[in-house]
Design a protein around this motif. Structure first.
Motif, PDB file in Angstrom:
ATOM      1  N   ILE A 119      -7.586   8.858  -8.838  1.00 46.23           N
ATOM      2  CA  ILE A 119      -6.166   9.104  -8.615  1.00 46.23           C
ATOM      3  C   ILE A 119      -5.505   7.787  -8.259  1.00 46.23           C
ATOM      4  CG2 ILE A 119      -4.443  10.283  -7.194  1.00 46.23           C
ATOM      5  CD1 ILE A 119      -7.894  11.762  -7.400  1.00 46.23           C
ATOM      6  N   ASP A 120      -4.532   7.384  -9.060  1.00 51.47           N
ATOM      7  CA  ASP A 120      -3.794   6.134  -8.848  1.00 51.47           C
ATOM      8  C   ASP A 120      -4.739   4.946  -8.713  1.00 51.47           C
ATOM      9  OD1 ASP A 120      -1.436   7.545  -8.962  1.00 51.47           O
ATOM     10  OD2 ASP A 120      -1.244   7.741  -6.781  1.00 51.47           O
ATOM     11  N   GLY A 121      -5.756   4.911  -9.551  1.00 53.13           N
ATOM     12  CA  GLY A 121      -6.665   3.774  -9.575  1.00 53.13           C
ATOM     13  C   GLY A 121      -7.748   3.781  -8.524  1.00 53.13           C
ATOM     14  N   VAL A 122      -7.802   4.787  -7.684  1.00 53.72           N
ATOM     15  CA  VAL A 122      -8.818   4.890  -6.633  1.00 53.72           C
ATOM     16  C   VAL A 122      -9.769   6.029  -6.977  1.00 53.72           C
ATOM     17  CG1 VAL A 122      -9.249   5.254  -4.182  1.00 53.72           C
ATOM     18  CG2 VAL A 122      -7.213   3.990  -4.913  1.00 53.72           C
ATOM     19  N   THR A 123     -11.072   5.743  -6.923  1.00 51.64           N
ATOM     20  CA  THR A 123     -12.087   6.741  -7.257  1.00 51.64           C
ATOM     21  C   THR A 123     -12.552   7.457  -6.000  1.00 51.64           C
ATOM     22  OG1 THR A 123     -12.838   5.468  -9.168  1.00 51.64           O
ATOM     23  CG2 THR A 123     -14.350   7.121  -8.292  1.00 51.64           C
ATOM     24  N   HIS A 124     -12.551   8.754  -6.036  1.00 55.49           N
ATOM     25  CA  HIS A 124     -12.973   9.590  -4.915  1.00 55.49           C
ATOM     26  C   HIS A 124     -14.199  10.393  -5.327  1.00 55.49           C
ATOM     27  CE1 HIS A 124      -9.084   8.895  -2.815  1.00 55.49           C
ATOM     28  NE2 HIS A 124      -8.597   8.891  -4.058  1.00 55.49           N
ATOM     29  N   GLU A 125     -15.263  10.323  -4.549  1.00 55.24           N
ATOM     30  CA  GLU A 125     -16.482  11.070  -4.832  1.00 55.24           C
ATOM     31  C   GLU A 125     -16.282  12.546  -4.512  1.00 55.24           C
ATOM     32  OE1 GLU A 125     -19.244   9.905  -6.228  1.00 55.24           O
ATOM     33  OE2 GLU A 125     -18.347   7.913  -6.393  1.00 55.24           O
ATOM     34  N   GLU A 161       6.391   8.933   8.528  1.00 53.49           N
ATOM     35  CA  GLU A 161       6.178   8.502   9.909  1.00 53.49           C
ATOM     36  C   GLU A 161       5.338   7.240   9.980  1.00 53.49           C
ATOM     37  OE1 GLU A 161       4.552  11.728  12.094  1.00 53.49           O
ATOM     38  OE2 GLU A 161       6.383  12.954  11.978  1.00 53.49           O
ATOM     39  N   GLN A 162       4.311   7.168   9.156  1.00 54.63           N
ATOM     40  CA  GLN A 162       3.414   6.015   9.174  1.00 54.63           C
ATOM     41  C   GLN A 162       3.742   4.990   8.093  1.00 54.63           C
ATOM     42  OE1 GLN A 162      -0.681   7.254   9.204  1.00 54.63           O
ATOM     43  NE2 GLN A 162      -0.338   8.821  10.772  1.00 54.63           N
ATOM     44  N   HIS A 163       4.707   5.301   7.246  1.00 60.89           N
ATOM     45  CA  HIS A 163       5.185   4.385   6.210  1.00 60.89           C
ATOM     46  C   HIS A 163       4.055   3.932   5.283  1.00 60.89           C
ATOM     47  CE1 HIS A 163       9.079   4.176   8.213  1.00 60.89           C
ATOM     48  NE2 HIS A 163       8.432   3.959   9.355  1.00 60.89           N
ATOM     49  N   ARG A 164       3.284   4.865   4.858  1.00 56.45           N
ATOM     50  CA  ARG A 164       2.209   4.562   3.898  1.00 56.45           C
ATOM     51  C   ARG A 164       1.874   5.826   3.112  1.00 56.45           C
ATOM     52  NH1 ARG A 164      -2.890   6.239   5.700  1.00 56.45           N
ATOM     53  NH2 ARG A 164      -2.966   6.930   7.870  1.00 56.45           N
ATOM     54  N   PHE A 165       1.190   5.596   1.989  1.00 57.38           N
ATOM     55  CA  PHE A 165       0.764   6.719   1.166  1.00 57.38           C
ATOM     56  C   PHE A 165      -0.555   7.285   1.694  1.00 57.38           C
ATOM     57  CE2 PHE A 165       3.730   4.790  -1.787  1.00 57.38           C
ATOM     58  CZ  PHE A 165       4.298   5.897  -2.396  1.00 57.38           C
ATOM     59  N   GLU A 166      -0.677   8.609   1.631  1.00 53.89           N
ATOM     60  CA  GLU A 166      -1.896   9.299   2.036  1.00 53.89           C
ATOM     61  C   GLU A 166      -2.373  10.169   0.877  1.00 53.89           C
ATOM     62  OE1 GLU A 166      -0.931  11.587   5.456  1.00 53.89           O
ATOM     63  OE2 GLU A 166      -1.069   9.866   6.843  1.00 53.89           O
ATOM     64  N   PHE A 167      -3.677  10.184   0.702  1.00 58.77           N
ATOM     65  CA  PHE A 167      -4.233  11.013  -0.361  1.00 58.77           C
ATOM     66  C   PHE A 167      -4.459  12.428   0.139  1.00 58.77           C
ATOM     67  CE2 PHE A 167      -8.133  12.639  -2.529  1.00 58.77           C
ATOM     68  CZ  PHE A 167      -7.512  12.935  -3.739  1.00 58.77           C
ATOM     69  N   ARG A 168      -3.912  13.356  -0.583  1.00 56.09           N
ATOM     70  CA  ARG A 168      -4.108  14.772  -0.275  1.00 56.09           C
ATOM     71  C   ARG A 168      -4.967  15.379  -1.372  1.00 56.09           C
ATOM     72  NH1 ARG A 168       1.672  17.030   2.144  1.00 56.09           N
ATOM     73  NH2 ARG A 168       1.873  15.424   3.782  1.00 56.09           N
ATOM     74  N   ASN A 192      -1.251  11.363  -4.167  1.00 58.63           N
ATOM     75  CA  ASN A 192      -0.904  10.487  -3.053  1.00 58.63           C
ATOM     76  C   ASN A 192       0.522  10.801  -2.609  1.00 58.63           C
ATOM     77  OD1 ASN A 192      -3.240   8.796  -2.662  1.00 58.63           O
ATOM     78  ND2 ASN A 192      -2.798   7.883  -4.652  1.00 58.63           N
ATOM     79  N   MET A 193       0.683  11.158  -1.341  1.00 57.97           N
ATOM     80  CA  MET A 193       1.986  11.497  -0.775  1.00 57.97           C
ATOM     81  C   MET A 193       2.400  10.429   0.230  1.00 57.97           C
ATOM     82  SD  MET A 193       2.861  14.463  -2.140  1.00 57.97           S
ATOM     83  CE  MET A 193       4.052  15.187  -1.006  1.00 57.97           C
TER      84      MET A 193
END
Length: 357
Positions: free
Chosen positions: A147-153, A104-111, A99-100
């Motif tokens: 990743i960081d508590g979030v599950t990605h399929e 600009e959007q002031h939030r974390f994004e998953f890469r 998570n980066m």
């Protein structure tokens, strides 16, 4: 008829016919044989694991074509393919993603990392630290990444094709037992025959043989082929035979670590895929016996007595195959065929042999 045009008018989610899966696998092996000459057995094993929805570990000395086989497999399957070069400084986030913070959007994004692909090539996986190797555990077992508590399929199908050098070579780490158990099979390629190596020097010395390779199927068609493998019949007697083989590996006088229940599931799934490649819609003991070594051997740790003797894991496993009877009870050959083969009588039958014959 080419594999690209097999059953184009069928519903998108319908399983392929048995002969269509055979054509598909044959087309894939034929394409891969143009870049890996003289290794038909390794290519057939690779396609067996693909159709069984497993992960493949390729171990051999440098330079014999481990990565080439993995890349060729990724080329012929028309899905996303990502490669990870494992090194001692590789981090788990380099594999699964991170998570980066987006300023600009002031939030974390998953890469997402390279593990988010249909086929993931892990090159020299045992050169990374055990911590980084373990980043693949959840991915390989559950087809998801947390990743960081979030599950990605992860994509479906999802396959890891990893290469490794022998553990006694410089700069290598042994794979954790839990990770070895997640690989359906381990194979070696070996040095090419002299004729094949002469052709290699003539055809591949001045060009990249992978550039001309084209996919033989779409990822949707591969998914339908896997559905066909799922429908292959395995009788209760056949499953009982697999369980008795697993139980024999858990004898502490033979192995300090025997085959897990996951190993039995993998052996059955691989046997179903082999049956399809042989033109059958049912599993025979011959399939189980042919796959026992590549599917089971890398999971087993020999007992202390056998470590110091001449007996290797493969030798001990061969002894088990020879000693465990195909049928739990003494039956006539005709009754054994009836109980261990398909009850429907469809497909091509092969003779049933005991492991000791």
């Amino acid at each position: 008829m080419s594999a690209d045009h097999i059953n184009d008018l069928a519903p998108a989610d319908a399983a392929l016919e048995l002969h269509e899966v055979q054509l598909l696998a044959q087309a894939g092996m034929q394409a891969m044989s143009t870049v890996l000459e003289g290794k038909a057995e390794a290519l057939r094993m690779a396609w067996t694991i693909v159709l069984a929805e497993g992960h493949l570990l390729i171990e051999d000395v440098p330079g014999v074509g481990k990565t080439l086989l993995a890349k060729a497999l990724g080329k012929v399957v028309g899905g996303t393919v990502k490669r990870v070069q494992f090194t001692p400084d590789l981090l788990p986030s380099d594999v699964v993603g991170v998570n980066m913070f987006n300023q600009e959007q002031h939030r974390f994004e998953f890469r997402p990392g390279p593990v988010f692909a249909s086929i993931v090539i892990g090159d020299e996986i045992n050169r990374a630290s055990p911590k980084t190797q373990s980043a693949l555990l959840e991915c390989m077992a559950e087809r998801q990444a947390s990743i960081d508590g979030v599950t990605h399929e992860l994509p479906n199908p999802f396959m890891v094709v990893a290469t490794q050098n022998p553990v006694d070579m410089e700069g290598t780490y042994s794979l954790p037992e839990a990770q070895r158990d997640r690989f359906m099979a381990k194979i070696s390629i070996g040095y090419p025959a002299q004729d094949a190596e002469t052709d290699l020097l003539a055809n591949h010395a001045g060009k990249d043989p992978l550039k001309s390779m084209q996919p033989v199927c779409s990822i949707d068609k591969l998914r339908r082929a896997i559905q066909t493998v799922h429908s292959v019949t395995a009788t209760d007697a056949l499953r009982d035979y697999i369980v008795r083989l697993l139980a024999a590996t858990r004898d502490p006088s033979r192995f300090s670590l025997g085959a897990s229940p996951r190993a039995g599931i993998h052996l059955l799934r691989a046997s179903r895929a082999r049956a399809v490649l042989e033109g059958r819609d049912f599993v025979l003991p011959d399939d189980v016996q042919a796959l026992a070594q590549p599917v089971l051997a890398h999971r087993l740790i020999p007992s202390r007595d056998r470590q110091s003797g001449a007996s290797s894991v493969h030798t001990t496993l061969q002894e088990i195959l020879a000693s465990v009877p195909v049928s739990a009870e003494r039956r006539s050959p005709e009754l054994a065929v009836a109980q261990l083969a398909t009850p429907t009588g469809r497909g091509r039958r092969a003779p049933i042999r005991s492991a000791g014959e």
